[in-house]
Scaffold this motif. Sequence first.
Motif, mmCIF file in Angstrom:
data_model
loop_
_atom_site.group_PDB
_atom_site.id
_atom_site.type_symbol
_atom_site.label_atom_id
_atom_site.label_comp_id
_atom_site.label_asym_id
_atom_site.label_seq_id
_atom_site.Cartn_x
_atom_site.Cartn_y
_atom_site.Cartn_z
ATOM 1 N N ASP A 264 0.809 -1.225 0.000
ATOM 2 C CA ASP A 264 0.000 0.000 0.000
ATOM 3 C C ASP A 264 0.841 1.274 0.000
ATOM 4 O OD1 ASP A 264 -2.480 -1.441 0.119
ATOM 5 O OD2 ASP A 264 -2.121 -1.765 2.257
ATOM 6 N N TYR A 265 2.054 1.197 -0.516
ATOM 7 C CA TYR A 265 2.878 2.399 -0.596
ATOM 8 C C TYR A 265 2.519 3.174 -1.860
ATOM 9 C CZ TYR A 265 6.961 5.442 -0.241
ATOM 10 O OH TYR A 265 7.791 6.533 -0.117
ATOM 11 N N ALA A 266 2.041 4.398 -1.691
ATOM 12 C CA ALA A 266 1.712 5.312 -2.803
ATOM 13 C C ALA A 266 0.903 4.626 -3.910
ATOM 14 C CB ALA A 266 2.980 5.922 -3.374
ATOM 15 N N PRO A 267 -0.263 4.064 -3.560
ATOM 16 C CA PRO A 267 -1.082 3.418 -4.601
ATOM 17 C C PRO A 267 -1.417 4.401 -5.722
ATOM 18 C CG PRO A 267 -1.950 2.954 -2.407
ATOM 19 C CD PRO A 267 -0.913 4.022 -2.240
ATOM 20 N N GLY A 268 -1.378 3.912 -6.940
ATOM 21 C CA GLY A 268 -1.683 4.755 -8.081
ATOM 22 C C GLY A 268 -0.506 5.562 -8.570
ATOM 23 N N THR A 371 8.557 23.821 -8.421
ATOM 24 C CA THR A 371 8.891 22.855 -9.472
ATOM 25 C C THR A 371 7.698 22.031 -9.937
ATOM 26 O OG1 THR A 371 9.472 21.180 -7.813
ATOM 27 C CG2 THR A 371 11.255 22.601 -8.619
ATOM 28 N N GLY A 372 6.621 22.025 -9.161
ATOM 29 C CA GLY A 372 5.491 21.147 -9.457
ATOM 30 C C GLY A 372 5.700 19.727 -8.982
ATOM 31 N N ASP A 373 6.798 19.467 -8.269
ATOM 32 C CA ASP A 373 7.087 18.109 -7.814
ATOM 33 C C ASP A 373 5.991 17.593 -6.894
ATOM 34 O OD1 ASP A 373 9.419 18.379 -9.183
ATOM 35 O OD2 ASP A 373 10.745 18.256 -7.442
ATOM 36 N N VAL A 374 5.482 16.387 -7.213
ATOM 37 C CA VAL A 374 4.571 15.696 -6.300
ATOM 38 C C VAL A 374 5.437 15.028 -5.243
ATOM 39 C CG1 VAL A 374 2.825 13.901 -6.058
ATOM 40 C CG2 VAL A 374 2.867 15.325 -8.118
ATOM 41 N N LEU A 375 5.371 15.538 -4.022
ATOM 42 C CA LEU A 375 6.210 15.027 -2.940
ATOM 43 C C LEU A 375 5.561 13.856 -2.213
ATOM 44 C CD1 LEU A 375 7.336 18.458 -1.454
ATOM 45 C CD2 LEU A 375 8.570 17.013 -3.081
ATOM 46 N N ALA A 376 4.248 13.820 -2.200
ATOM 47 C CA ALA A 376 3.533 12.727 -1.527
ATOM 48 C C ALA A 376 2.154 12.588 -2.148
ATOM 49 C CB ALA A 376 3.417 12.983 -0.031
ATOM 50 N N SER A 377 1.707 11.345 -2.237
ATOM 51 C CA SER A 377 0.345 11.051 -2.665
ATOM 52 C C SER A 377 -0.122 9.864 -1.833
ATOM 53 C CB SER A 377 0.294 10.717 -4.157
ATOM 54 O OG SER A 377 -1.019 10.351 -4.545
ATOM 55 N N ALA A 378 -0.753 10.187 -0.717
ATOM 56 C CA ALA A 378 -1.127 9.151 0.253
ATOM 57 C C ALA A 378 -2.602 8.823 0.135
ATOM 58 C CB ALA A 378 -0.804 9.621 1.668
ATOM 59 N N LEU A 379 -2.911 7.594 0.480
ATOM 60 C CA LEU A 379 -4.267 7.078 0.381
ATOM 61 C C LEU A 379 -4.617 6.367 1.672
ATOM 62 C CD1 LEU A 379 -6.636 6.596 -1.648
ATOM 63 C CD2 LEU A 379 -5.536 4.441 -2.217
#
Length: 642
Positions: A264-268, A371-379
């Motif tokens: 379940d690490y950074a799904p998607g 920069t627009g960097d996605v640093l985290a995407s958690a679910l």
Amino acid sequence: MDSAPARPRRRGPLLIALVAVVIVALVVGVLLWRDRFGDGADEAQALADALPEGDFAEVALEDLSASAAAEEHERVLGPLLEEVDAPPQVELVDAGDAENGTRTATLQWTWTLPQDAGTWEYTTEVVLRRGEDGWAAQLAPTVFAPDLSAREHLDLKRLDPEMGTVTDRDGAVLYGLHDVQVIGLDKAQLEESELDDSARALAGQLGIDEDNYASAVAGNGPEAFVPALTIRVEDLGDYPLATAEEVPGYRALEKSQPLAVERDYAPGVLGSLREAMKEDVDGSDGEILAGDLVATGGVVAAEHDALVGTAGVNVVAVDPDAEAARSLHKVEASDGTEVRTTLDDDLQRLATESIAEQDAPAAVIALKPSTGDVLASALGPTGQSYPIGLVGQYAPGSTFKAVTALSLLREGVTPDTELQCPKTATVEGRSFKNADSMDPGLFGTMPLRDVIAHSCNTALLLQYDTVDQPALADAATTLGIGQDAPTGLEAFMGSVDPEDTGTEHAAAMMGQGRVLTSPLSMAVVLASVQQGSTVHPRILADDETAAPEVPNPLTADETAQMQEMLRGVVTYGSLDEFADLPGEPVIGKTGTAEWTNEDGELKLHSWVIVAQGDLVVVAFVEDGSYGSTTAGPIAREVLEGQ
């Protein structure tokens, strides 16, 4: 009178003429005999034509029938032909000279190899002899490949590359090979009558669906091993395997498998790899072969070739009695490389932990505006597989007032412009109200900055005549809504239909109606305000895609006014609990959007978007309370954890 003496007869010319006739006859005979059988060139061409497919019906062979030649062709070339997409090309490049009833022809072979390994080219020689029945070819093993012995045949071995890794921005490995155990049933150990009971017993021990697994076991062949669950070696202690081992037919296979650093690490975001199944191979038109790794979604799919590498091939000569095959042509594999993402592993774990205990689907997005960097995407909660932070389509509620405020500024409204904020308002017969949590003492007249700070719905929807829907949609475009998703992510970047009118337009002014966004797209909205220009998100560290060109870019004045109003939300508005956070000033907006569940019950989406320095955090809970109540503590936990 004496008679004259008789003249001798002149036989010389006659003899010469006779010899000449004989010679001519012999020459003509030889020529006729030679013409009868030709010079062997046609037979050499016929053999070249027959060799790709192995059909020797029209080929004259020495001491070998057409059927026997076909069997030899299958023995020598059959295993290799099974591994390539097409038979080789065989060209007669030199028919040779016919001398003393023998000629040696040269054949050019060209094989097109799988795995994009190019071609394998070589030449062989074939001897043809003229006999009583004409020219015949000797089909020796060396006709098929150089130096091939009588017992050898050709085959092709795949050379697998070393898989690369997916890392975070600092090189921490997030996805790569992990040691696992594949737990399942070996049907060869079971009687038919035992299958269903064993399948259900094992599924029960492993916590998977019993009906589905029993059906899978029944549907496989009688000798099949049917996987039930793949478990990381480090997680084996989480399962009752000692008890599971007692199930008849139980079997555990150890292998390495590409997986995320943990379940379940950074799904998607990361995506996944799996071995190609038969349906993948059958439906790929030759693009996917058995043994290939097939990607599903995210970074892994976008960077599949770089991550997986390219398989090589080794064409070998195989002697059944030899210990090792002899390599004839090798193309080395090209190993996979490191694919670096913009994720921050520490921040990703912090964001995931912040929503781990939520009962409803929830998401946290962290973005770097510069920069627009996605640093985290958690679910969350843990175990949910639908990445709502990226692809969810939700009404953004009052977080969308950042867009509405920009559209009003462009119509001449200023932060000091007084607007009416009644408890309720009616547009074309439809009644709208403010949130029940809003202090009744605030109803009345207030400047735009206070409308944003206290999130007055009615004040903004009553401006639907000041800002038309195309202007509202244009402001949304300026703040990044509706742009293309970043390379490597399947994402919904929001939509605002410029054609909406009437009550739909009025509702859009307060982030309801037909306005739809994802947590990622709302992170981009606030990042654009913080940066002062339209931000394009990215997940791949080497992605240099420029921000989209928008018809009306943010101006310096608009940026300053927007930041001032969103700062007021924190200093004295609905996000005042963030005012005491140390460090750079926090700006943001709360949001609550009404929706109706499948049972017809009215529910609330809970939103918070906040920015501090070069960091934007969006917290979203699908079924929550007001933004400051449910999403607010989540966003604060993430900011405080930096």
